[in-house]
Design a protein around this motif. Structure first.
Motif, PDB file in Angstrom:
ATOM      1  N   ALA A 183      -8.824 -74.448 -27.966  1.00 53.26           N
ATOM      2  CA  ALA A 183      -7.611 -73.752 -27.550  1.00 53.26           C
ATOM      3  C   ALA A 183      -7.229 -74.696 -25.956  1.00 53.26           C
ATOM      4  N   THR A 184      -8.321 -75.309 -25.247  1.00 59.66           N
ATOM      5  CA  THR A 184      -8.020 -76.213 -24.203  1.00 59.66           C
ATOM      6  C   THR A 184      -9.060 -77.066 -23.734  1.00 59.66           C
ATOM      7  N   ALA A 185      -8.829 -77.515 -23.231  1.00 58.43           N
ATOM      8  CA  ALA A 185      -8.891 -78.765 -23.018  1.00 58.43           C
ATOM      9  C   ALA A 185     -10.843 -79.155 -23.194  1.00 58.43           C
ATOM     10  N   HIS A 186     -11.474 -78.199 -22.346  1.00 59.17           N
ATOM     11  CA  HIS A 186     -13.012 -77.975 -22.584  1.00 59.17           C
ATOM     12  C   HIS A 186     -13.434 -77.590 -24.046  1.00 59.17           C
ATOM     13  N   THR A 187     -13.016 -78.944 -24.973  1.00 60.53           N
ATOM     14  CA  THR A 187     -13.872 -79.167 -26.438  1.00 60.53           C
ATOM     15  C   THR A 187     -15.675 -79.088 -26.618  1.00 60.53           C
ATOM     16  N   ASP A 188     -16.127 -78.724 -25.158  1.00 60.93           N
ATOM     17  CA  ASP A 188     -17.368 -79.747 -25.287  1.00 60.93           C
ATOM     18  C   ASP A 188     -18.072 -78.544 -24.549  1.00 60.93           C
ATOM     19  N   ALA A 189     -17.305 -77.120 -24.521  1.00 52.71           N
ATOM     20  CA  ALA A 189     -17.742 -75.465 -24.027  1.00 52.71           C
ATOM     21  C   ALA A 189     -19.259 -75.410 -24.646  1.00 52.71           C
ATOM     22  N   TRP A 190     -19.620 -75.218 -25.559  1.00 50.31           N
ATOM     23  CA  TRP A 190     -20.476 -75.230 -26.669  1.00 50.31           C
ATOM     24  C   TRP A 190     -21.754 -75.997 -25.525  1.00 50.31           C
ATOM     25  N   ALA A 191     -21.973 -77.160 -25.661  1.00 54.45           N
ATOM     26  CA  ALA A 191     -22.573 -78.086 -25.128  1.00 54.45           C
ATOM     27  C   ALA A 191     -23.299 -77.181 -23.983  1.00 54.45           C
ATOM     28  N   GLY A 192     -22.093 -76.764 -22.839  1.00 58.13           N
ATOM     29  CA  GLY A 192     -22.441 -76.251 -21.226  1.00 58.13           C
ATOM     30  C   GLY A 192     -23.187 -75.061 -21.416  1.00 58.13           C
ATOM     31  N   HIS A 193     -22.867 -74.045 -22.808  1.00 55.38           N
ATOM     32  CA  HIS A 193     -23.428 -72.965 -23.054  1.00 55.38           C
ATOM     33  C   HIS A 193     -25.171 -73.560 -23.523  1.00 55.38           C
TER      34      HIS A 193
ATOM     35  N   VAL B  33     -26.767 -74.414 -19.623  1.00 51.48           N
ATOM     36  CA  VAL B  33     -27.212 -73.697 -18.476  1.00 51.48           C
ATOM     37  C   VAL B  33     -27.873 -72.153 -18.958  1.00 51.48           C
ATOM     38  N   GLY B  34     -26.837 -71.354 -19.834  1.00 52.92           N
ATOM     39  CA  GLY B  34     -26.930 -70.075 -20.529  1.00 52.92           C
ATOM     40  C   GLY B  34     -28.344 -69.906 -21.010  1.00 52.92           C
ATOM     41  N   LYS B  35     -27.957 -70.852 -22.498  1.00 52.05           N
ATOM     42  CA  LYS B  35     -28.984 -70.742 -23.003  1.00 52.05           C
ATOM     43  C   LYS B  35     -30.541 -70.894 -23.073  1.00 52.05           C
ATOM     44  N   LEU B  36     -30.421 -72.095 -22.168  1.00 46.59           N
ATOM     45  CA  LEU B  36     -32.176 -72.361 -21.101  1.00 46.59           C
ATOM     46  C   LEU B  36     -32.321 -70.989 -20.379  1.00 46.59           C
ATOM     47  N   ARG B  37     -31.690 -70.253 -19.899  1.00 45.16           N
ATOM     48  CA  ARG B  37     -32.233 -69.041 -18.399  1.00 45.16           C
ATOM     49  C   ARG B  37     -32.199 -67.941 -20.253  1.00 45.16           C
ATOM     50  N   ALA B  38     -31.395 -68.096 -21.661  1.00 48.52           N
ATOM     51  CA  ALA B  38     -31.967 -66.713 -22.354  1.00 48.52           C
ATOM     52  C   ALA B  38     -33.333 -66.844 -22.891  1.00 48.52           C
ATOM     53  N   TYR B  39     -33.935 -68.696 -22.813  1.00 48.70           N
ATOM     54  CA  TYR B  39     -35.228 -68.799 -24.118  1.00 48.70           C
ATOM     55  C   TYR B  39     -36.045 -68.595 -23.472  1.00 48.70           C
ATOM     56  N   LEU B  40     -36.078 -68.897 -21.789  1.00 49.47           N
ATOM     57  CA  LEU B  40     -37.218 -68.338 -20.977  1.00 49.47           C
ATOM     58  C   LEU B  40     -37.112 -66.347 -20.699  1.00 49.47           C
TER      59      LEU B  40
ATOM     60  N   GLY C  50     -26.479 -63.239 -25.929  1.00 54.21           N
ATOM     61  CA  GLY C  50     -25.836 -62.575 -27.218  1.00 54.21           C
ATOM     62  C   GLY C  50     -24.757 -63.167 -27.632  1.00 54.21           C
ATOM     63  N   ALA C  51     -24.139 -64.120 -26.838  1.00 56.41           N
ATOM     64  CA  ALA C  51     -23.487 -65.334 -27.213  1.00 56.41           C
ATOM     65  C   ALA C  51     -23.971 -65.947 -28.219  1.00 56.41           C
ATOM     66  N   SER C  52     -24.877 -66.365 -28.151  1.00 62.53           N
ATOM     67  CA  SER C  52     -25.970 -67.536 -29.465  1.00 62.53           C
ATOM     68  C   SER C  52     -25.946 -66.597 -29.814  1.00 62.53           C
ATOM     69  N   VAL C  53     -25.847 -65.264 -30.293  1.00 60.12           N
ATOM     70  CA  VAL C  53     -26.486 -64.227 -31.310  1.00 60.12           C
ATOM     71  C   VAL C  53     -25.171 -64.217 -32.422  1.00 60.12           C
ATOM     72  N   LEU C  54     -23.676 -64.204 -31.374  1.00 57.04           N
ATOM     73  CA  LEU C  54     -22.626 -63.542 -31.507  1.00 57.04           C
ATOM     74  C   LEU C  54     -22.909 -65.129 -32.139  1.00 57.04           C
ATOM     75  N   ARG C  55     -22.234 -65.836 -31.958  1.00 59.27           N
ATOM     76  CA  ARG C  55     -22.089 -67.707 -32.830  1.00 59.27           C
ATOM     77  C   ARG C  55     -22.816 -67.559 -33.769  1.00 59.27           C
TER      78      ARG C  55
ATOM     79  N   ALA D 172     -32.959 -70.336 -31.371  1.00 63.61           N
ATOM     80  CA  ALA D 172     -34.056 -70.514 -32.117  1.00 63.61           C
ATOM     81  C   ALA D 172     -34.731 -71.301 -31.415  1.00 63.61           C
ATOM     82  N   THR D 173     -36.656 -71.551 -30.761  1.00 64.17           N
ATOM     83  CA  THR D 173     -37.255 -72.383 -30.379  1.00 64.17           C
ATOM     84  C   THR D 173     -37.461 -73.283 -31.588  1.00 64.17           C
ATOM     85  N   ALA D 174     -36.882 -74.599 -31.328  1.00 63.37           N
ATOM     86  CA  ALA D 174     -37.581 -75.815 -32.345  1.00 63.37           C
ATOM     87  C   ALA D 174     -39.084 -76.054 -31.383  1.00 63.37           C
ATOM     88  N   ARG D 175     -39.412 -77.046 -32.587  1.00 62.13           N
ATOM     89  CA  ARG D 175     -40.365 -78.558 -32.516  1.00 62.13           C
ATOM     90  C   ARG D 175     -40.379 -79.899 -33.189  1.00 62.13           C
ATOM     91  N   PRO D 176     -40.348 -80.875 -32.941  1.00 65.34           N
ATOM     92  CA  PRO D 176     -40.508 -81.257 -33.960  1.00 65.34           C
ATOM     93  C   PRO D 176     -41.852 -81.774 -34.829  1.00 65.34           C
TER      94      PRO D 176
END
Length: 823
Positions: free
Chosen positions: A332-342, A345-352, A384-389, A524-528
């Protein structure tokens, strides 16, 4: 007096006995012009299911008088007033005074240093309303609240229910009488006051208001159009998504000094006015403001209209709002890359957090409210946000939206549990969510996804936490090939539903890189695969899209965290990504991440070289920036990393420009490296209209490697606690600098002495001071062991925050000692 924390058993017993009809709360702010006192009279009308039984009401303020149906009550004990021999219907009246309005919980008196004006705000989550007036301070005892506020005549008062009737009172004061709120939990209520600057606008049938202190009026006017546009977009999106328009015409947002974050009070959101920066916001800052605005707005439905019954479902309240803000921002807004920002920032903290010693199930038993305060963390919010997504992907967006609409229609103005939510989503989607709920919400830890190349194509291997069965989840895997110009092109993508440890992928063999969790749909953490490791580390910048690049960065960061990559490898990979990144909102967090890696994770003998490389990257980005916002971000990062001639050039550029924010950063870096900065800082302070410019000048003093500057900064930051909580992290970061071990050594011991009392001031200050003041240098494992030993008897929020941060510092220490890869 020791204030007792409400237990779940007590809350259940009280909820079975009591039904609150209404609160009538009179608040007197007139004493705050020249003193600390807030005076309140709380009148609570409630019924009792078992006449003759007894209970208690919460009140941790000083009680002047308390009567139950006109009969005086004994003094409180432990923040509770005993209520004996209840009638079928009761009227409780409690007069109280709260004098600890400088550093105490619940209510705060702030003085603007620039003009001497006084502002007051309240903030009650999770159970801090009791510090201001008497109430049954638990979420499932909801009731209408009617506020009457007496305040200086020049002040404006805001509260939940919108417009108030005002009347003059003798002595230069006014009385504000607000209409009844809908049924609300005590923690969802608010009263703010002060000589605010106000902006109002009609948008899509709503009466929208913005407030800020007078000294920030120009900034509020500058940002009003964007904030109000976002507000209208959010209200429209949620009304459609939940099939329920916000039921109140008036929606206010109040920016106040010395506040941390933002709070979702019904109809009247309170913000830290740190979001109103005098400097032009960067793209990441604009996206953050949009997401916070949409997060707090989502709580109007999920938290206020429908409230979780007890704090074991606290995660759902916060995780849903964090998920919803990204959902709304992209749609609904101009911030169409919001999940990339998530992700950045936030998801990297959550993995730790989810791989550390304080990892916990998203949903867990909460014995009392003190424990609840300790789980406002990266697992509750970004995980929690990632799990709900992932849940929305698992059931499908159409079914998810239908289920949420049914949920709000069924439970409006009531209280619920997790089961109520998953039941409606199961109904709407036709999927059995029991296994999903058990795996994702009742189990701690992170899944691991790895890839194996086979003769018939790649195979995805998935393990759950501890090596067990993986959680049910939907994700994508991309196949990438090198192009003739050296880039990476996605030639195929497979969407798979993981139901066991081994999933063959419908992807062609022979790709140069298979990127697991390509669209970042799961947590989930991933490895190549082994053959793709070097490609991932060296070619991540060539991936075509912000999300694939973000997934690569997250993988590299996790490899650093677990000791599978060196700081030099991680710094090079992140630096290369940021040098070519096209998504403006993630450039700043990636530069911050690259700076953290070089500063906090790199071995000392490599730090200078990696810092120099990053500084060169920052200069190239700045000089080639396609617009001023990108250049400003790059120069900020350069101010953190530059030295020698590069710093002198930057200092000359900033002195000739009008970017005061950048000038302060350059002066702090100059001071850190031992250069002369005090005189320039004094001149800039005199010329800077920012009401928090004095904190920026404090950062310059804090950064200098001299005993006097450190002592002065510690006194203001720690002893006096004069720094606004939103700025504590920045001052602490300026204070703890690498290469200053000799002058910093005494303060490591001083931190240990602080630990038992770090919870004073409430939940948010406790988390901020505990985490931000912990030394990252001058310490070893023995020091961290001692810190944790001293935290054994501390408040849960202190103990939890320290345990989490100590684990991260231990990992930093191990990375610094590795030293196996030259920059």
């Amino acid at each position: 007096m020791t204030i007792r924390s409400l237990t779940r058993a007590e809350a259940e017993e009280r909820a079975a006995l009591v039904r609150v009809e209404r609160y009538d709360v009179s608040v007197d702010f007139t004493g705050l012009l020249s003193g600390p006192d807030v005076r309140c009279v709380s009148t609570v009308t409630f019924t009792c299911a078992e006449p003759g039984a007894g209970t208690f009401v919460d009140c941790a303020a000083t009680v002047v008088s308390a009567t139950l149906d006109g009969v005086p009550l004994p003094p409180p004990a432990g923040g509770r007033i005993a209520l004996p021999a209840l009638a079928a219907r009761n009227v409780l009246r409690v007069e109280s005074v709260q004098s600890d309005t400088a550093r105490g919980p619940g209510v705060h008196r702030a003085v603007d240093r620039s003009d001497g004006e006084v502002y007051v705000w309240t903030s009650f989550e999770p159970d801090e309303a009791r510090y201001v007036w008497a109430c049954f301070d638990q979420p499932d005892l909801k009731a209408p609240h009617a506020f009457t506020v007496t305040a200086p005549a020049a002040w404006t008062v805001t509260s939940n229910a919108g417009a108030a009737r005002t009347e003059p009172v003798d002595g230069g004061t006014r009385r504000w009488k607000f209409p009844d709120t809908p049924p609300l939990s005590p923690y969802n209520t608010v009263v703010n006051a002060g000589p605010f600057h106000e902006v109002r606008r009609e948008t899509a049938g709503y009466d929208l208001g913005l407030y800020a202190r007078k000294s920030l009026a120009p900034v509020l006017e500058r940002e009003a159009d964007e904030i109000l546009t976002l507000t209208g977009q959010g209200l429209g999106f949620y009304a459609d998504a939940f099939a329920m328009p916000f039921p109140q015409r008036r929606y206010d947002q109040v920016f106040v000094p010395e506040y941390g974050g933002a709070m979702e009070n019904y109809g009247c959101v309170t913000w830290s006015d740190d979001f109103l920066s005098p400097a032009e916001p960067t793209p990441a800052e604009r996206e953050l403001l949009a997401k916070v605005l949409l997060h707090e707005m989502a709580h109007m439905w999920f938290g206020n209209i429908v409230t979780m019954r007890w704090w074991d479902d606290l995660w759902l309240n916060e995780a849903f709002a964090e998920f919803a803000c990204h959902w709304a921002a992209t749609a609904a807004t101009a911030h169409t890359d919001a999940w990339a920002g998530h992700l950045a920032v936030g998801k990297l903290r959550a993995y730790l957090a989810d791989q550390g010693p304080t990892s916990h199930p998203i949903r867990q038993p909460v014995r009392d409210v003190a424990e609840a305060a300790s789980i406002f963390d990266a697992i509750t919010y970004p995980k929690g946000a990632s799990v709900l997504r992932q849940l929305m992907e698992y059931v499908g967006e159409e079914a998810f939206t239908a289920g949420m609409s049914r949920y709000f229609a069924r439970h409006a103005w009531g209280t619920t549990t997790l089961r109520d939510l998953t039941d409606v989503l199961a109904e709407a989607s036709g999927r059995d969510l029991d296994a999903w709920r058990a795996g994702w919400l009742d189990t701690a830890g992170t899944d691991r996804l790895t890839l194996e190349k086979g003769p018939d194509g790649p195979v995805l291997h998935a393990t759950g936490p501890g090596g067990g069965a993986p959680r049910p989840q939907v994700l994508t895997v991309g196949a990438y090939h090198r192009t003739s110009d050296g880039g990476l092109e996605r030639t195929a993508q497979a969407t798979v539903e993981v139901e066991g440890p081994r999933t063959p992928l419908a992807l062609p063999p022979g790709a140069d890189l298979y990127l697991v969790n390509d669209d970042d749909l799961t947590f989930a953490t991933a490895r190549p695969d082994a053959a793709s490791r070097d490609t991932l580390l060296t070619q991540a910048a060539r991936l075509p899209g912000a999300l694939p690049r973000g997934v690569a960065v997250a993988t590299v960061w996790d490899m650093l965290f677990t000791g599978e990559a060196t700081a030099a490898e991680a710094a090079r990979a992140v630096g290369a990504v940021v040098a070519t990144e096209t998504c403006d909102a993630v450039v700043e967090p990636y530069l911050t991440l690259a700076g953290d890696i070089t500063e906090l994770w790199a071995p000392e003998e490599h730090r200078a070289g990696l810092t120099s490389v990053l500084a060169t990257t920052c200069r190239r980005i700045a000089d080639g920036a396609p617009h001023p916002a990108r250049r400003r971000v790059a120069l900020r990062a350069l101010a953190r990393t530059a030295s020698g001639d590069a710093l002198e050039r930057l200092r000359a550029e900033t002195e000739a420009g009008d970017d005061r924010d950048l000038r302060w950063r350059v002066l702090a870096r100059t001071a850190e490296l031992g250069g002369a900065a005090a005189a320039d800082a004094a001149r800039l302070l005199a010329a800077d209209p920012d009401p928090e410019a004095w904190v920026r000048e404090l950062c310059v003093r804090a950064a200098a490697p001299d005993a006097e500057g450190k002592a002065d900064a510690w006194r203001v930051l720690v002893t006096e606690r004069a720094v606004p909580v939103a700025w504590v992290g920045r001052v602490a970061a300026a204070f703890w600098r690498p290469g200053q071990d000799a002058v910093l050594a005494p303060y490591a011991d001083r931190y240990l002495e602080l630990i038992p009392d770090l919870d004073r001031g409430g939940m948010t200050p406790a988390m901020v001071y505990t985490g931000r003041l912990l030394p990252r240098y001058t310490v070893d494992d023995g020091y961290l062991d001692e810190a944790l030993a001293r935290a054994v008897g501390a408040a849960p929020v202190v103990r939890k925050t320290l345990t989490e941060q100590a684990d991260v510092v231990r990992r930093m220490l191990r990375s610094r000692s590795a030293g196996v890869d030259r920059p």
